[in-house]
Write a protein that holds these residues in place. Structure first.
Motif, PDB file in Angstrom:
ATOM      1  N   SER A 273      20.745  33.156  82.858  1.00  0.00           N
ATOM      2  CA  SER A 273      20.765  31.744  83.262  1.00  0.00           C
ATOM      3  C   SER A 273      22.188  31.218  83.354  1.00  0.00           C
ATOM      4  N   ARG A 274      23.017  31.564  82.368  1.00  0.00           N
ATOM      5  CA  ARG A 274      24.414  31.114  82.420  1.00  0.00           C
ATOM      6  C   ARG A 274      25.145  31.750  83.610  1.00  0.00           C
ATOM      7  N   ALA A 275      24.854  33.038  83.849  1.00  0.00           N
ATOM      8  CA  ALA A 275      25.475  33.689  85.011  1.00  0.00           C
ATOM      9  C   ALA A 275      25.018  33.004  86.298  1.00  0.00           C
ATOM     10  N   ALA A 276      23.748  32.586  86.331  1.00  0.00           N
ATOM     11  CA  ALA A 276      23.206  31.946  87.537  1.00  0.00           C
ATOM     12  C   ALA A 276      23.859  30.587  87.789  1.00  0.00           C
ATOM     13  N   VAL A 277      24.197  29.865  86.717  1.00  0.00           N
ATOM     14  CA  VAL A 277      24.886  28.585  86.900  1.00  0.00           C
ATOM     15  C   VAL A 277      26.241  28.824  87.562  1.00  0.00           C
ATOM     16  N   LYS A 278      26.955  29.860  87.082  1.00  0.00           N
ATOM     17  CA  LYS A 278      28.276  30.164  87.660  1.00  0.00           C
ATOM     18  C   LYS A 278      28.160  30.609  89.121  1.00  0.00           C
ATOM     19  N   CYS A 279      27.036  31.281  89.439  1.00  0.00           N
ATOM     20  CA  CYS A 279      26.822  31.708  90.837  1.00  0.00           C
ATOM     21  C   CYS A 279      26.353  30.552  91.705  1.00  0.00           C
ATOM     22  N   GLY A 280      25.990  29.453  91.087  1.00  0.00           N
ATOM     23  CA  GLY A 280      25.546  28.296  91.855  1.00  0.00           C
ATOM     24  C   GLY A 280      24.072  28.309  92.218  1.00  0.00           C
ATOM     25  N   THR A 281      23.290  29.231  91.618  1.00  0.00           N
ATOM     26  CA  THR A 281      21.863  29.262  91.954  1.00  0.00           C
ATOM     27  C   THR A 281      21.021  28.395  91.022  1.00  0.00           C
ATOM     28  N   LEU A 282      21.529  28.082  89.834  1.00  0.00           N
ATOM     29  CA  LEU A 282      20.732  27.353  88.833  1.00  0.00           C
ATOM     30  C   LEU A 282      21.481  26.100  88.394  1.00  0.00           C
ATOM     31  N   SER A 283      20.733  25.017  88.225  1.00  0.00           N
ATOM     32  CA  SER A 283      21.385  23.783  87.785  1.00  0.00           C
ATOM     33  C   SER A 283      21.709  23.865  86.290  1.00  0.00           C
ATOM     34  N   GLY A 284      22.714  23.117  85.896  1.00  0.00           N
ATOM     35  CA  GLY A 284      23.084  23.069  84.481  1.00  0.00           C
ATOM     36  C   GLY A 284      21.946  22.557  83.612  1.00  0.00           C
ATOM     37  N   GLU A 285      21.162  21.593  84.138  1.00  0.00           N
ATOM     38  CA  GLU A 285      20.043  21.041  83.342  1.00  0.00           C
ATOM     39  C   GLU A 285      18.979  22.101  83.077  1.00  0.00           C
ATOM     40  N   ASP A 286      18.609  22.848  84.140  1.00  0.00           N
ATOM     41  CA  ASP A 286      17.596  23.895  83.942  1.00  0.00           C
ATOM     42  C   ASP A 286      18.109  24.975  82.989  1.00  0.00           C
ATOM     43  N   CYS A 287      19.385  25.317  83.111  1.00  0.00           N
ATOM     44  CA  CYS A 287      19.962  26.321  82.208  1.00  0.00           C
ATOM     45  C   CYS A 287      19.889  25.820  80.771  1.00  0.00           C
ATOM     46  N   ALA A 288      20.189  24.548  80.566  1.00  0.00           N
ATOM     47  CA  ALA A 288      20.139  23.986  79.208  1.00  0.00           C
ATOM     48  C   ALA A 288      18.721  24.026  78.652  1.00  0.00           C
ATOM     49  N   ARG A 289      17.721  23.736  79.505  1.00  0.00           N
ATOM     50  CA  ARG A 289      16.318  23.816  79.047  1.00  0.00           C
ATOM     51  C   ARG A 289      15.961  25.239  78.636  1.00  0.00           C
ATOM     52  N   ILE A 290      16.403  26.202  79.441  1.00  0.00           N
ATOM     53  CA  ILE A 290      16.084  27.610  79.126  1.00  0.00           C
ATOM     54  C   ILE A 290      16.764  28.027  77.822  1.00  0.00           C
ATOM     55  N   GLU A 291      18.066  27.714  77.707  1.00  0.00           N
ATOM     56  CA  GLU A 291      18.789  28.091  76.484  1.00  0.00           C
ATOM     57  C   GLU A 291      18.170  27.436  75.254  1.00  0.00           C
ATOM     58  N   SER A 292      17.759  26.188  75.416  1.00  0.00           N
ATOM     59  CA  SER A 292      17.173  25.466  74.290  1.00  0.00           C
ATOM     60  C   SER A 292      15.842  26.097  73.884  1.00  0.00           C
ATOM     61  N   LEU A 293      15.028  26.481  74.875  1.00  0.00           N
ATOM     62  CA  LEU A 293      13.746  27.110  74.535  1.00  0.00           C
ATOM     63  C   LEU A 293      13.960  28.473  73.875  1.00  0.00           C
ATOM     64  N   VAL A 294      14.927  29.232  74.371  1.00  0.00           N
ATOM     65  CA  VAL A 294      15.246  30.529  73.747  1.00  0.00           C
ATOM     66  C   VAL A 294      15.530  30.314  72.248  1.00  0.00           C
ATOM     67  N   SER A 295      16.324  29.285  71.947  1.00  0.00           N
ATOM     68  CA  SER A 295      16.677  29.018  70.548  1.00  0.00           C
ATOM     69  C   SER A 295      15.486  28.518  69.734  1.00  0.00           C
ATOM     70  N   THR A 296      14.726  27.567  70.289  1.00  0.00           N
ATOM     71  CA  THR A 296      13.629  27.000  69.488  1.00  0.00           C
ATOM     72  C   THR A 296      12.510  28.017  69.270  1.00  0.00           C
ATOM     73  N   MET A 297      12.414  29.008  70.163  1.00  0.00           N
ATOM     74  CA  MET A 297      11.426  30.066  69.931  1.00  0.00           C
ATOM     75  C   MET A 297      11.902  31.052  68.865  1.00  0.00           C
ATOM     76  N   GLY A 298      13.165  30.918  68.446  1.00  0.00           N
ATOM     77  CA  GLY A 298      13.647  31.750  67.339  1.00  0.00           C
ATOM     78  C   GLY A 298      14.531  32.907  67.759  1.00  0.00           C
ATOM     79  N   TYR A 299      15.031  32.852  68.994  1.00  0.00           N
ATOM     80  CA  TYR A 299      15.882  33.944  69.473  1.00  0.00           C
ATOM     81  C   TYR A 299      17.339  33.502  69.526  1.00  0.00           C
ATOM     82  N   ASP A 300      18.234  34.484  69.581  1.00  0.00           N
ATOM     83  CA  ASP A 300      19.652  34.188  69.773  1.00  0.00           C
ATOM     84  C   ASP A 300      19.884  33.904  71.251  1.00  0.00           C
ATOM     85  N   SER A 301      20.522  32.776  71.516  1.00  0.00           N
ATOM     86  CA  SER A 301      20.829  32.442  72.899  1.00  0.00           C
ATOM     87  C   SER A 301      22.147  33.096  73.331  1.00  0.00           C
TER      88      SER A 301
END
Ligand code: MG
Length: 354
Positions: A273-301
């Motif tokens: 997701s972070r790589a996709a933001v740098k490539c311009g395919t993913l918005s920063g907001e969507d990336c933040a939602r994904i990273e946040s869910l990764v963390s709240t599910m108990g994984y290392d982001s």
């Protein structure tokens, strides 16, 4: 009998995936009526699952008039090798299974991959059935026909495509699943949500630690079905199923396989997701939602490994083709695309991703 979800997979040989509590009891009847020439059933399982579930499976098979024989190997990915495979083949031959008999894989991904590969190759191929006991095997590895074993040079480097005749996902198996194994499977569930299911993503956001049930498991299998039906041998769209996986394989390898596959996949999705933001395919907001869910599910982001080590490990991935590798990048939540990446750019991609 209890209601269950039945998912039809129209691969080169079609088969049904049955999802629900009580799927185990459906297997003997399926064999008797859909595969009437079967006599011997080789139940292949690991030492953990053997202690919990194999006696129930064996007794149901015997009660239906079938002749079960059981092969047990030590639990763990370390057993998924050519030595165990050879002893399994010897076991099938020693028990005189013929080409009308069947192999039944009872367990997680290791049992399914290895039993499936033995079935694909013994006597040039006999039928097999998947009875996955882990969440990861239910939502991912038991469907799609990939079979194989690991060798010293890497995971799954020897194998074959061999579709099962049926898959029986009995949800009662999940009751005995240790929490760490549940987390392993949820990494793949997260993958399906980011790949193509905004509704599932929202469900995970609203209750990131709640157990998932029949409908969510069936939804994941349905997504895998759609992809596998479109591209059984992974020449195109099936590559989407590798979302997070190229990063994950590097993380697993660098951790000496101390980080489980599903955990690594969840971290790999955050990296993609972070790589996709740098490539311009993913918005920063969507990336933040994904990273946040990764963390709240108990994984290392984020990972602790050096970018150069991750890049080196990725260059050894079996998905490398010539001088490029296909990475899967999110374009939004529920929407991803394959991005052909020159190997010369991997270092930069990893620097963007960590
Ligand atoms: Mg996987």
């Amino acid at each position: 009998m209890c209601a269950m979800t039945n998912i039809r997979i129209n691969a080169s040989t079609g088969y049904d995936v049955l999802v629900g509590s009580g799927a185990l009891e459906r297997a003997p009847g399926f064999i008797r009526y859909a595969l009437p020439r079967v006599n011997k059933v080789a139940v292949v399982t690991d030492s953990n699952v053997d202690a919990l579930h194999s006696s129930a499976v064996v007794s149901h098979l015997a009660a239906a008039g079938l002749s079960p024989v059981k092969f047990t190997f030590p639990a763990g990915e370390k057993s998924k090798n050519l030595v165990t495979y050879a002893s399994l083949i010897d076991f099938l031959a020693g028990n005189r299974l013929d080409r009308t008999d069947i192999v039944l894989a009872l367990g997680g991904g290791v049992a399914g991959d290895m039993a499936g590969f033995a079935a694909a190759t013994y006597k040039r191929g006999i039928d097999f059935i998947q009875m996955p006991t882990t969440l990861l095997a239910m939502v991912d590895s038991s469907v799609g026909g990939k079979t194989g074993v690991d060798i010293a040079a890497g995971k799954n480097l020897v194998g074959a495509f061999h579709q099962p005749r049926a898959v029986f996902c009995d949800l009662r198996f999940l009751y005995t699943l240790p929490d760490e194994w549940r987390m392993d499977g949820m990494g793949e569930v997260l993958k399906y949500a980011v790949l193509r299911d905004q509704g599932l993503f929202g469900r995970l956001e609203s209750a990131p630690l709640a157990p998932i049930g029949e409908s969510e498991i069936a939804a994941c299998i349905g997504m895998k079905r759609d992809i596998v039906e479109a591209d059984e041998k992974e020449s195109g769209v099936r590559k989407l199923l590798n979302l997070g996986h190229t990063f994950a394989h590097a993380v697993e390898k660098l951790s000496g396989f101390g980080i489980s596959h599903g955990r690594a996949v969840a971290t790999g999705i955050a990296m993609a997701s972070r790589a996709a933001v740098k490539c311009g395919t993913l918005s920063g907001e969507d990336c933040a939602r994904i990273e946040s869910l990764v963390s709240t599910m108990g994984y290392d982001s984020h990972v602790q490994f050096a970018a150069s080590d991750i890049a080196d490990a990725m260059l050894g991935d079996k998905k490398v083709e010539g001088d490029s590798i296909d990475l899967v990048l999110p374009h939004g939540i529920g929407c991803c695309a394959v991005s052909r990446t020159p190997l010369a750019e991997i270092g930069k991609v990893v620097a963007d991703a960590i």
